[in-house]
Design an enzyme around this catalytic site. Structure first.
Site, PDB file in Angstrom:
ATOM      1  N   LYS A  54       0.844  -1.206   0.000  1.00  0.00           N
ATOM      2  CA  LYS A  54       0.000   0.000   0.000  1.00  0.00           C
ATOM      3  C   LYS A  54       0.876   1.252   0.000  1.00  0.00           C
ATOM      4  CE  LYS A  54      -3.849  -2.398   2.212  1.00  0.00           C
ATOM      5  NZ  LYS A  54      -4.621  -2.659   3.425  1.00  0.00           N
ATOM      6  N   GLN A  98      -4.464  -1.267   9.568  1.00  0.00           N
ATOM      7  CA  GLN A  98      -4.395  -2.608   8.986  1.00  0.00           C
ATOM      8  C   GLN A  98      -4.979  -3.630   9.965  1.00  0.00           C
ATOM      9  OE1 GLN A  98      -3.537  -3.212   5.847  1.00  0.00           O
ATOM     10  NE2 GLN A  98      -3.908  -5.406   6.061  1.00  0.00           N
ATOM     11  N   ASP A 121     -10.969   3.258   4.370  1.00  0.00           N
ATOM     12  CA  ASP A 121     -11.287   1.832   4.343  1.00  0.00           C
ATOM     13  C   ASP A 121     -12.795   1.579   4.456  1.00  0.00           C
ATOM     14  OD1 ASP A 121      -9.477  -0.183   3.860  1.00  0.00           O
ATOM     15  OD2 ASP A 121      -8.655  -0.196   5.896  1.00  0.00           O
TER      16      ASP A 121
HETATM   17  N1  GUN Z   1      -6.857  -6.750   6.301  1.00  0.00           N
HETATM   18  C1  GUN Z   1      -7.264  -7.523   5.284  1.00  0.00           C
HETATM   19  N2  GUN Z   1      -7.867  -6.785   4.330  1.00  0.00           N
HETATM   20  C2  GUN Z   1      -7.845  -5.506   4.764  1.00  0.00           C
HETATM   21  C3  GUN Z   1      -8.310  -4.271   4.220  1.00  0.00           C
HETATM   22  O1  GUN Z   1      -8.869  -4.200   3.131  1.00  0.00           O
HETATM   23  N3  GUN Z   1      -8.087  -3.175   4.986  1.00  0.00           N
HETATM   24  C4  GUN Z   1      -7.482  -3.246   6.183  1.00  0.00           C
HETATM   25  N4  GUN Z   1      -7.326  -2.124   6.855  1.00  0.00           N
HETATM   26  N5  GUN Z   1      -7.039  -4.355   6.719  1.00  0.00           N
HETATM   27  C5  GUN Z   1      -7.221  -5.489   6.001  1.00  0.00           C
END
Ligand code: GUN
Length: 286
Positions: A54, A98, A121
């Protein structure tokens, strides 16, 4: 007939170029780049990799990224302080925590502390509520990536039966609401669903996000179905999805592979949401 195999990397590349071009133009005009803060807790190898991807993707399109890494033993109060600081920080447009977080922290209390206007998110209750009531603003990146695939492959959703396997707040539930909004008939299955195959066999659009390698086999899929595999499982050092690609792909009309399907799109949609947050924050107040 063999399925069309979705090239998620190519679609993600196209989206990234669009985000990059718009970011460049706006940043030059406003004298400030969009900013995304990514909070990582602990050393879970998958999370470390996702966060690295990311952050790298942000830099590539000209979005400023700030990575905040704390050990798994971090106190909830410290994380809340960090989020409150980021909420006030004028150079930060998006905040991403995350997941999963260590159990002692209480995931919901952290996600609810994020300013909904920076919640790229889409996990804050007010953004989830917006989706539920048909007024979505930020929506989770993976469901957005799934809709992007359907749209780019000209899949008509209205009137179709979509079956989702997996009911997570990250994928299954938001995807169900996006599909309902587009007038699909939606069935959501989960690990307690009896006769799973009977449901999946009815699907015109089958979305599998259960985290169980090889869960969906050829006999569980209708001829001509669109199959979206969201699973990312490491098996004997290889990444595989929840769908048995070799046996299912001859039967499907469109199918996403793992790796290289929905995964790259998730990151691309996060970049798009961060740009959207930046544009909204800089919009003149009414
Ligand atoms: N963990 C697994 N998928 C995601 C996601 O799309 N966003 C976040 N923040 N954590 C994750």
């Amino acid at each position: 007939m063999a399925a069309q195999v979705v090239d998620g990397k190519a679609i993600a590349g196209a989206i990234r170029r669009e985000v990059q071009a718009e970011t460049q133009t706006l940043a030059a005009k406003r004298g400030r780049r969009p900013g995304l803060a990514v909070i990582l807790v602990g050393e879970d190898p998958a999370s470390v990799t996702y966060v690295r991807n990311k952050v790298k993707a942000c830099e590539e399109v000209g979005i400023k990224s700030v990575q905040i890494h704390r050990p798994a033993t971090v106190a909830r109060e410290e994380l809340l302080d960090i989020i409150h600081g980021l909420n006030k920080d004028e150079t930060i447009d998006g905040i991403l925590v995350q997941l999963p977080l260590p159990l002692h922290i209480g995931e919901r209390s952290i996600l609810e502390a994020v300013d909904p206007a920076k919640d790229v998110d889409g996990f804050h209750p007010s953004n989830l509520g917006g989706l539920l009531t048909g007024n979505p603003f930020f929506v989770a990146s993976t469901p957005l990536g799934i809709m992007e695939v359907l749209d780019r492959f000209g899949v008509v959703v209205e009137g179709k039966h979509a079956v989702i396997v997996g009911w997570s707040t990250i994928v299954g539930k938001p995807t169900a609401f996006l599909l309902l909004e587009r007038r699909a008939t939606v069935t959501v299955c989960q690990e307690w669903t009896r006769t799973l195959a009977q449901h999946t066999q009815q699907a015109d659009i089958l979305i599998v996000a259960a985290g169980k390698p090889g869960l969906v086999r050829e006999d569980m899929v209708k001829e001509g179905a669109v199959v979206i595999d969201v699973g990312i499982n490491r098996v004997e050092g290889r990444l595989v999805g929840d769908v048995d690609f070799a046996s299912v792909s001859p039967k499907a009309s469109v199918i996403t592979p793992v790796p290289g399907g929905v995964g790259p799109l998730t990151v691309a949609m996060l970049l798009k949401s961060t740009l959207m947050a930046y544009k909204a924050r800089n919009a003149p107040k009414k």
